[in-house]
Design an enzyme around this catalytic site. Structure first.
Site, PDB file in Angstrom:
ATOM      1  N   HIS B  85      49.657-112.660 -58.043  1.00 46.53           N
ATOM      2  CA  HIS B  85      48.812-112.024 -57.028  1.00 46.53           C
ATOM      3  C   HIS B  85      48.236-110.695 -57.511  1.00 46.53           C
ATOM      4  O   HIS B  85      47.266-110.201 -56.940  1.00 46.53           O
ATOM      5  CB  HIS B  85      49.535-111.907 -55.673  1.00 46.53           C
ATOM      6  CG  HIS B  85      50.498-110.767 -55.518  1.00 46.53           C
ATOM      7  ND1 HIS B  85      51.864-110.892 -55.700  1.00 46.53           N
ATOM      8  CD2 HIS B  85      50.309-109.477 -55.170  1.00 46.53           C
ATOM      9  CE1 HIS B  85      52.463-109.733 -55.457  1.00 46.53           C
ATOM     10  NE2 HIS B  85      51.540-108.857 -55.146  1.00 46.53           N
ATOM     11  N   ASP B 222      55.243-116.460 -58.892  1.00 49.66           N
ATOM     12  CA  ASP B 222      54.254-115.378 -58.819  1.00 49.66           C
ATOM     13  C   ASP B 222      54.212-114.589 -60.134  1.00 49.66           C
ATOM     14  O   ASP B 222      54.579-113.415 -60.183  1.00 49.66           O
ATOM     15  CB  ASP B 222      54.599-114.477 -57.624  1.00 49.66           C
ATOM     16  CG  ASP B 222      53.417-113.622 -57.199  1.00 49.66           C
ATOM     17  OD1 ASP B 222      52.390-113.636 -57.905  1.00 49.66           O
ATOM     18  OD2 ASP B 222      53.532-112.932 -56.164  1.00 49.66           O
ATOM     19  N   SER B 665      54.885-104.529 -56.917  1.00 47.51           N
ATOM     20  CA  SER B 665      54.553-105.915 -57.264  1.00 47.51           C
ATOM     21  C   SER B 665      54.356-106.026 -58.758  1.00 47.51           C
ATOM     22  O   SER B 665      53.637-105.214 -59.355  1.00 47.51           O
ATOM     23  CB  SER B 665      53.267-106.343 -56.555  1.00 47.51           C
ATOM     24  OG  SER B 665      53.528-106.700 -55.233  1.00 47.51           O
TER      25      SER B 665
END
Lengths: 730, 730
Positions: B85, B222, B665
């Site tokens: 992402h 991810d 992230s």
């Protein structure tokens, strides 16, 4: 049909077994417990099997039916405990005017102030179970025709029941076992004066409501106390001030210590219906066609109701109950479909089938199996076309017209010859159903729902020319104006009219009902013929299967059929999904955790106050860990996991692996000594497929912990007099 | 405000502590690790604190920023791994025409075939952190006015940055710590040629999509590999065929053995913003007013979009992205509100406040605290009225008109004097935002949403007469027809017009924007004045708090501010709710379990095949149980529970107690030796309140397990050449 793949996520071990019976699987007939000594021992059940099998001794003589639920006596004075949702009618009956016992709960201040649960409320005490196979099947062997066989068996059943019900104190029924291999007569004493003693508020009894239905973790106080009353001479009688408490032959002691993880439990009650012994073909039909088709239809109906309700408040009100009922069925259907998606149950059954086929090879029963398969396939194909044909007649007023015309036609026969639902004993219910339409009908909504069903019918190939012609004539613009059936009184008036009057009527829906009647009757007759043939073919196969199991030394329980059964299980959590473990006990703090103040998560202030102030009384437990030596009880997962739950609180609900289904609501959950430790009230979402297959890794029943019941009585509601009536043991 | 009660369901122990720092709490500045020897030892972190604190040594010199995410070097040839992402833009940039790398994934067949991630993609390598407090605050002490102080600090910051950015290879920023107690200059080398090396399909990288966002159990792959390129001389340069892989000063080894429950982990990265050190009053304001008010507004907007979308497909399309963004914010807001409902965090903070108040008694800083409280209260009150005033101007075309007029007004100043967002460097983004309206606007929808905000404004007391007058004049029947701003080209043309032309325009929305401008500017100035005063008052208090903690021998981490931090945690499950335990690892089978074939649960066939065929390669683990001696690592719950998870599969995602937030992230998750074992990518729903309070019992970050990444490379995508570039250790 989609290609099926043989894989299974949660329980790879289950793949390896071809055995139909798992650890805690089985809804046993009481007398079968004599064959289950080792299973009882494994679960540390201390009551002798002999005693459990005896319906005249405790604990089984304390177990009673409510018709649709189970309950149990808990005092020598006829005090009964069951689920709140089983006593819903009794509570609602008394909630009017200044009293809203549904919202506030009810506690009689003493025995004299207990309230009548209403003239319809009944308790059923099974006192005799008798093999009547010979009587029921008498004369059937000679019959070739399935329809005649069906009719004969129906007549024989009715005759047996009539003989039994000569004593009006009893209700009798004849149940078939193993698809008609055996027929048993059940005789039940009917208690007609039932009173409401103690019910918590709905916000306790149904905490979590429909949202938590089928879910766990759960925090429901789903219990209510009732009392059985009889005439002074001890005979059942309708409500009277002169009646006295019934003195049951037995009642359950209550163990206030409750259970711990790993403990063995017994659940006794009246499970309704399971399909464990059905053919794999029947499972596949349901999994791949029936359930998805039903789910799509219900979802279409729910969406349509939502759409029209958004702009039309009257529709929202009229169809609220209908929508709730669809939503409940959708949840069950989704549970079935999700379950089949996660676990390929047909693939699991296929390996058993192969072994059985091998056993049958060369035996005459091999032919019985292929004959049964053929019958089942025909029956399914008929079902599929009838499904669309029947639904295409689903307009609520057309349904009423068709029922009324059939009522008139059946009146022409002798009462005993009439179809079930159209006999004299059905008159009241029939009329009530007609009246109920008044509050649950709106022409705009009805048209949309009906049209969906018509579209689905027209989109498939199995057509009926008469129905096609009738549908072509349908004129929705005038239909609801022209028919007389929209009016409650006119609708009821049709109940007293002869068939001829229907046939001359100009009411468009009556005309339609008359036109469709012959086709509908023909389909009904064909269905009965199928059932008649199945009732001959299936027992042949079941006998072979029983022989097969017996040759392996394994007892077999019959599929559930509303008769009294016992399940053996143990307290256990489960792996609900990858990385998601559900622990076996919930606690008071979980009520606070879920509380939003908005129904159905609106716990009463008195409950919240007791929780916040840590008024746990004697019911808090520092932990609910099973002793180390019980580690091997904890099933597929190491016991440590089930045990590790921190406690120091009062347990609210708990899980066990006991084998239950609808009808087991309110069933007593007993410890190894037969003492009451909880009430069964639901199953987990992952368990929904258990009607077809008992997966020991994930099948769990949800019980109210008796410590929560006692805590409510002592710490919240001050029900001292009632507590004193109970026999509490440790 | 509702009465608050001091109770806490899940972690009664937390009630007893008044300490701000829990076991794994802390987003530490690297140099602070020197003070954390005992915590490192407790988590079995073997790398010396000295080494961890050194930004020029591994592992910290392998950690890079993406502007909004974190990444890390994993080879000497500039190979970088981050979240899918975080690389979304890079993948999307290359997905066009025949290539849909978003849907199909991408694997360069060798290094020569790596794809440019686009001209906007950047990697930032922090190489210097310098205390510039003196320069930033220079001259501010003399200033009484909050506004002047704000402006001076802004000017000083810009000057420091300008000096630092004299070398165009660097991007520099000045961050404030502890509310302005310290200011640090961050210098980051900017890599301008970033290439896409390997990305899984979106159905792996974002498996579960928005539905699983913030949820656990999770099964998201991810991850994505990028590579940094520079000019042949080693200097950063835009994309060129002649560029060569960047050779980082350090890179991370990868431990293919991964971690087990209880293992200590390190997470390094650029967390964005937390509010742990804010006043309890600021928390209460957010919990009791700001979040509920925002949530009600977003829900109102979502409902309105849903309602109009149902009948108007163009609206559904135009507002899909807007609705998704609201839904995402709603999930976060609901997480905050649910969290505050379950755990009374203000009550937990109050006990710390009391101890601190006691410490301050008689000290001069006691006055600083009450001054700060007063400033905060004023600022909140201003915020509340501005909230409705600003929202009442929320019509999309009015917002555009107001921005355009302000753009024209700011153009009249020297570039350095303009407000942020209105400088020359903002021109491109400003224009892009104007253009984007084209695809995300529908007059009917805009009117409904705007009207909701106007109604909310009119329903409260804080009114502005000018705004009232303008709203009274609003004529929706003609507005969208008369304005020129609905046309893309005409809208853009306004960017080049002087303020005077706006003032003479007959466009109703331009007129409205001009009329509202003075009021909006006055509010903006008042806001800056508040910030200026707060930037003086808050550091005084923070200094006192630091002294207080120091007197207790406790190190204190500053709130997150986008600078490089290290968190220390351990692998652990958590009690998500009463009776609901979430285990620390998910497995491949969970992907199959969730797979429905419908996005976002549409796992690729190649992944499903490998799972179904049990092609686990060398990455399956028989169990992930921590050795017994580590039992005390497992936090509030007995370790047995975390360990009891059955395995024998490849781990997909795992949980740790590391302290993270947005910006983390893609952060490398490292074992005690500083070897890569996972990538951070999300937090659990129950953790959402951690921006205010780190609750060690339930705060968990969600990581991609490196074994899943390696499994995808070796068993699914055959990325052999890339695997060989990694340094795998055991």
């Amino acid at each position: 049909m989609p290609t099926r793949k043989l894989w299974q996520v949660l329980t790879p071990l289950a793949l390896l077994t071809t055995l139909p019976l798992h650890a805690d699987e089985g809804q046993w007939l009481p007398h079968q417990l004599l064959e289950l000594e080792s299973q009882l021992k494994q679960r540390r059940i201390e009551i002798p099997a002999q005693q459990l099998a005896d319906l005249t001794k405790p604990p089984m003589n304390a177990v009673v039916g409510l018709g649709y639920c189970t309950a149990s006596f808990v005092s020598p004075q006829g005090l009964v405990v069951t689920n709140h949702h089983c006593a819903y009618g009794a509570i609602q009956y008394n909630s009017h005017g200044e009293h809203n016992y549904m919202e506030d709960g009810f506690l009689a201040k003493d025995q004299a102030h207990e309230l009548s649960a209403g003239p319809q409320e009944r308790l059923y005490i099974t006192d005799k179970v008798e093999d009547v196979t010979t009587q029921v099947l008498e004369g059937s062997e000679q019959l070739e025709s399935g329809y005649e066989r069906y009719q004969l068996i129906e007549r024989n059943r009715k005759a047996v029941i009539q003989g039994c019900e000569a004593d009006p104190a009893y209700r009798c029924s004849v149940r078939d076992f193993h698809g008609g291999l055996k027929y048993y007569l059940l005789r039940q004493l009917v208690i007609r004066d039932v009173r409401l003693v103690y019910a918590p508020p709905e916000s306790v009894g149904a905490y979590g409501g429909d949202i938590d239905n089928f879910e766990y973790p759960r925090h429901s106080g789903d219990f209510t106390f009732l009392r059985a009353y009889v005439a002074k001479d001890g005979s059942p009688a309708p409500y009277s001030e002169d009646n006295v408490p019934y003195q049951p032959a037995g009642y359950l002691n209550i163990n206030a210590e409750g259970v711990r993880a790993g403990d063995g439990v017994l659940v006794a009650g009246y499970p309704g219906r399971t399909s464990r012994h059905k053919l794999t073909e029947e499972l596949v039909f349901s999994a791949d066609w029936l359930y998805p088709t039903q789910a799509a239809r219900y979802q279409g109906r729910i969406d349509a109701i939502d759409a029209l309700s958004a702009t039309t408040p009257e529709v929202a009100v009229a169809y609220a109950a209908t929508k709730a009922s669809y939503a409940n069925r959708m949840k069950k259907l989704n549970g079935l479909l999700d379950g089949f998606r996660k676990t390929d149950i047909p693939a699991l059954k296929v390996s058993r089938d192969r072994a059985f086929d091998q056993y049958l090879q060369g035996k005459p029963e091999a032919q019985a199996l292929s004959h049964l398969r053929q019958l089942v396939a025909e029956s399914q194909s008929d079902y599929q076309s009838s499904f669309y044909l029947n639904n295409a007649q689903s307009g609520a007023l057309l349904s009423a017209a068709s029922s009324l015309y059939k009522w008139a036609k059946e009146q022409e026969k002798a009462d005993a010859e009439r179809d079930a639902g159209y006999q004299e004993r059905d008159r009241k219910l029939f009329a009530a159903r007609l009246d109920r339409l008044e509050r649950r009908f709106d022409a705009r909504m009805d048209q949309v729902l009906w049209q969906q069903d018509i579209d689905a019918y027209l989109a498939q190939n199995q057509r009926d020319p008469v129905l096609d012609a009738q549908l072509a004539k349908l004129d929705f613009d005038t239909l609801y104006v022209k028919t007389t059936l929209g009016d409650k009184d006119q609708r009821r008036a049709w109940m007293d009219k002869p068939a001829a009057e229907f046939e001359q009527s100009s009411d468009p829906l009556i005309q339609m009902a008359v036109a469709l009647y012959p086709g509908n009757e023909a389909r009904s007759k064909a269905r009965k013929a199928h059932l008649g043939e199945l009732s001959k073919a299936r027992p042949q196969l079941m006998q072979a299967m029983l022989d097969w199991y017996q040759s392996q030394g394994r007892p077999v329980y019959p599929d559930a059929n509303g008769t009294l059964r016992i399940s053996i299980g143990h307290v256990d959590g489960y792996q609900a999904a990858d990385a998601l473990y559900k622990q076996p006990f919930t606690r008071l703090e979980g009520i606070r955790e879920k509380h939003t103040g908005i129904e159905p998560f609106n716990a009463p202030a008195k409950v919240l106050a007791a929780i916040d102030e840590h008024r746990f009384g004697q019911y808090a437990r520092p932990n609910l860990t099973a002793p180390q030596e019980q580690a091997w009880y904890c099933g597929f997962l190491p016991c440590a996991q089930a045990d590790a739950q921190p406690f120091g609180s009062v347990p609210v609900n708990f899980l066990s692996s006991a084998d239950t289904t609808g009808g087991n609501s309110g069933s007593p959950v007993m410890n190894g000594k037969g003492e009451l430790v909880g009430l069964n009230f639901d199953s987990t979402y992952e368990s929904i497929t258990k009607d077809w297959y008992f997966n020991p890794a994930i099948t769990r029943a949800v019980h109210v912990d008796i410590r929560y019941v006692l805590w409510m009585m002592s710490e919240v509601d001050n029900a001292q007099w009632l507590l004193e009536e109970l026999t509490l043991v440790q």
